[in-house]
Design a protein around this motif. Sequence first.
Motif, PDB file in Angstrom:
ATOM      1  N   TYR A 268       0.818  -1.208   0.000  1.00  0.00           N
ATOM      2  CA  TYR A 268       0.000   0.000   0.000  1.00  0.00           C
ATOM      3  C   TYR A 268       0.852   1.259   0.000  1.00  0.00           C
ATOM      4  O   TYR A 268       0.699   2.141  -0.860  1.00  0.00           O
ATOM      5  CB  TYR A 268      -0.924  -0.011   1.218  1.00  0.00           C
ATOM      6  N   SER A 269       1.798   1.341   0.965  1.00  0.00           N
ATOM      7  CA  SER A 269       2.608   2.564   1.072  1.00  0.00           C
ATOM      8  C   SER A 269       3.905   2.481   0.285  1.00  0.00           C
ATOM      9  O   SER A 269       4.519   3.513   0.009  1.00  0.00           O
ATOM     10  CB  SER A 269       2.920   2.836   2.546  1.00  0.00           C
ATOM     11  N   GLY A 270       4.358   1.271  -0.050  1.00  0.00           N
ATOM     12  CA  GLY A 270       5.636   1.117  -0.730  1.00  0.00           C
ATOM     13  C   GLY A 270       6.818   1.175   0.212  1.00  0.00           C
ATOM     14  O   GLY A 270       7.963   1.058  -0.232  1.00  0.00           O
ATOM     15  N   LEU A 271       6.587   1.329   1.515  1.00  0.00           N
ATOM     16  CA  LEU A 271       7.668   1.427   2.490  1.00  0.00           C
ATOM     17  C   LEU A 271       8.035   0.018   2.988  1.00  0.00           C
ATOM     18  O   LEU A 271       7.184  -0.865   3.095  1.00  0.00           O
ATOM     19  CB  LEU A 271       7.254   2.288   3.673  1.00  0.00           C
ATOM     20  N   THR A 272       9.318  -0.137   3.293  1.00  0.00           N
ATOM     21  CA  THR A 272       9.822  -1.402   3.817  1.00  0.00           C
ATOM     22  C   THR A 272      10.344  -1.184   5.224  1.00  0.00           C
ATOM     23  O   THR A 272      11.178  -0.301   5.456  1.00  0.00           O
ATOM     24  CB  THR A 272      10.950  -1.963   2.936  1.00  0.00           C
ATOM     25  N   VAL A 273       9.825  -1.988   6.164  1.00  0.00           N
ATOM     26  CA  VAL A 273      10.286  -1.927   7.546  1.00  0.00           C
ATOM     27  C   VAL A 273      11.297  -3.041   7.760  1.00  0.00           C
ATOM     28  O   VAL A 273      11.021  -4.209   7.456  1.00  0.00           O
ATOM     29  CB  VAL A 273       9.110  -2.074   8.527  1.00  0.00           C
ATOM     30  N   VAL A 274      12.487  -2.694   8.275  1.00  0.00           N
ATOM     31  CA  VAL A 274      13.568  -3.649   8.502  1.00  0.00           C
ATOM     32  C   VAL A 274      13.916  -3.636   9.986  1.00  0.00           C
ATOM     33  O   VAL A 274      14.165  -2.584  10.563  1.00  0.00           O
ATOM     34  CB  VAL A 274      14.818  -3.299   7.665  1.00  0.00           C
ATOM     35  N   LEU A 275      13.922  -4.835  10.618  1.00  0.00           N
ATOM     36  CA  LEU A 275      14.329  -4.981  12.016  1.00  0.00           C
ATOM     37  C   LEU A 275      15.603  -5.803  12.067  1.00  0.00           C
ATOM     38  O   LEU A 275      15.690  -6.875  11.436  1.00  0.00           O
ATOM     39  CB  LEU A 275      13.243  -5.673  12.835  1.00  0.00           C
ATOM     40  N   THR A 276      16.568  -5.363  12.831  1.00  0.00           N
ATOM     41  CA  THR A 276      17.846  -6.046  12.981  1.00  0.00           C
ATOM     42  C   THR A 276      17.999  -6.531  14.418  1.00  0.00           C
ATOM     43  O   THR A 276      17.829  -5.753  15.356  1.00  0.00           O
ATOM     44  CB  THR A 276      19.011  -5.108  12.630  1.00  0.00           C
ATOM     45  N   ILE A 277      18.310  -7.833  14.572  1.00  0.00           N
ATOM     46  CA  ILE A 277      18.519  -8.425  15.896  1.00  0.00           C
ATOM     47  C   ILE A 277      19.935  -8.987  15.943  1.00  0.00           C
ATOM     48  O   ILE A 277      20.327  -9.782  15.086  1.00  0.00           O
ATOM     49  CB  ILE A 277      17.532  -9.566  16.177  1.00  0.00           C
ATOM     50  N   SER A 278      20.711  -8.600  16.903  1.00  0.00           N
ATOM     51  CA  SER A 278      22.054  -9.133  17.107  1.00  0.00           C
ATOM     52  C   SER A 278      21.952 -10.458  17.856  1.00  0.00           C
ATOM     53  O   SER A 278      21.346 -10.529  18.916  1.00  0.00           O
ATOM     54  CB  SER A 278      22.915  -8.148  17.892  1.00  0.00           C
ATOM     55  N   GLU A 279      22.559 -11.513  17.257  1.00  0.00           N
ATOM     56  CA  GLU A 279      22.531 -12.812  17.929  1.00  0.00           C
ATOM     57  C   GLU A 279      23.293 -12.762  19.253  1.00  0.00           C
ATOM     58  O   GLU A 279      22.987 -13.508  20.178  1.00  0.00           O
ATOM     59  CB  GLU A 279      23.118 -13.893  17.022  1.00  0.00           C
TER      60      GLU A 279
END
Length: 587
Positions: A268-279
């Motif tokens: 819908y918005s064309g936005l990408t949400v990225v979450l980064t988790i450090s192991e």
Amino acid sequence: MYQKIFHTLKGKIIACFFILIVICVSLSGIISYQYMAWQLRENSLDYSETLVTKINDSINYVIEDLDTLSKVIIINPHTMLLLGQETSTLDSNSSYLLAKDYIDSLTSFNPNILGLFITDLKEQHYSFGFNSNFLPRYDIQNESWFKAFWESDSMTYLVSPYETNSYMPSEMLSFVRKIKSLDQKEPIGLIKIDIKANFFKEIGTINALHNHNMVVLDRTNVPIYYSNPSKYKTNHTAFLKATSNLQGYFHLKENQESEIITYKKSPYSGLTVVLTISEKDLLSGLPHLSQRMFNSVLVCIFIGVLLALFISKSLSQAVARLAKGMQSVEKGAFDTIVVPTTHDEIGYLTTCFNQMTSRINELLHLNNEITNKNIKAELKVLQSQMNPHFLYNTLESIRMKAIANKPEDVSYLIEELGELLQFTLRHTSDFVSLETELFYLEKYINLHNIRLRHKIAYHFPKGPLLKELKIPKFILQPLIENAIIHGLEPIEERFISITVMQDGDKIIITLYNNGVPMKSKQVAALNALFEKNASTDTQHIGLSNVNNRLKLLYGMDYGLFIPYDATGTTIQLLLNIHLPPQLYSTS
């Protein structure tokens, strides 16, 4: 000392238990640790995917709210009046103020909205909010994104902070919508709503985004928001540009640091949400877990050693008692009994040992008894094999035939008697085939027929079983002699028959004669005598000897049985088809 300890059963059991406990507990700890680490990763991954979806939904909700707001403003009569789509007696300044009051009433509830811009792309440009000061100098058609958007079929566009915007600060986004004429045929202008870019941070705070690093990318995967810019790496964007998936996750390792990247792009918005988790942060709690598991392993090992001591003590004591009993048996004490103290395999082994010693003791007594009885039985067999009365009668028959000058009969009697005596002396073995036994029984009956006025008819069985079946030598002769003397001599029509029947491993030989039948009480008394295996009855020494021989050879389940028969006398011999092992030789 240690070698002496571990050479004992108790020491070996303790060592085995200790090794098994250490191995099992260690493997359980390792497996549990790996499983919990894997479960922690999986749970974090599921949580990240859920969180990305919630953030995307929150962003879409904001965009949908802006979209709805732009549509409401466009269809307002005052807005149409500013764009020349409506006619009114009011001047442009009055119309602007009315439109401004209406727009302010709509935007006052959303603190993220900073301003609003409306233009017909010709002469009319209206600004509301903070950016009204830029009205005289601002030309939206000079923006880098304008031409591509205006020529596209899309009705809306989201302007990122990094796209050219001559008046908007870099920490702001703009939602742009085309304005169509009343006849809806073609666009006649634009409405642009400016919002704060840090609303992404508010969304992250609402969704408890503490240990995650969030990045929002625009349609071209250019970052427009960082929750922590220092942790963002450009290879994240490079990967996202290379993938065509709308959502997913991947692992990246850089400078010995491993990260789990979860992303989702909103259609819908064309936005990408990225979450980064450090192991590293993800597994930060595992060292404490490993320490607790190590302590648990030590406790389990200590408990296991105590159990091993207890179990080994009970097992070793039972085995020691059994070993002591075996030593006693080895010295000749076959009456040794070891009391079982457990109900496990050691207890079962002890019970079997007791049964074995009892059986050995019984066999020793039985062997002595068999030896003594065998000697007595052999003497009685010799007494019953050739009755002197029979020899006297036969010799008297020969003398009478000689006086009567019948040399053929004399010759026949002497020949038959000689063969019978020769069979008695030549066959020293204890067993002969049934065929051989019946052959000499015929000679025995024929010798009687020479002296008897009324001859004895007989019928003997035929077949291959007679050659294969081995029976004790002269086991039938006393029975035939008993039938002739006590049953057949008083009558004139004399008949003897022998039948053989096999029932599994058992052989039943039935002798029948049509002589004077025995009374039922006499039959019952004889059967009782046979059952007790008594040999003191001098009146029936022949029958008792036969019964005793069968029981000594085959066991107490075998022997003689006399069923009551009113037409004559029937005697049954019960034998086993297999020869008694290691007791008698065969021929």
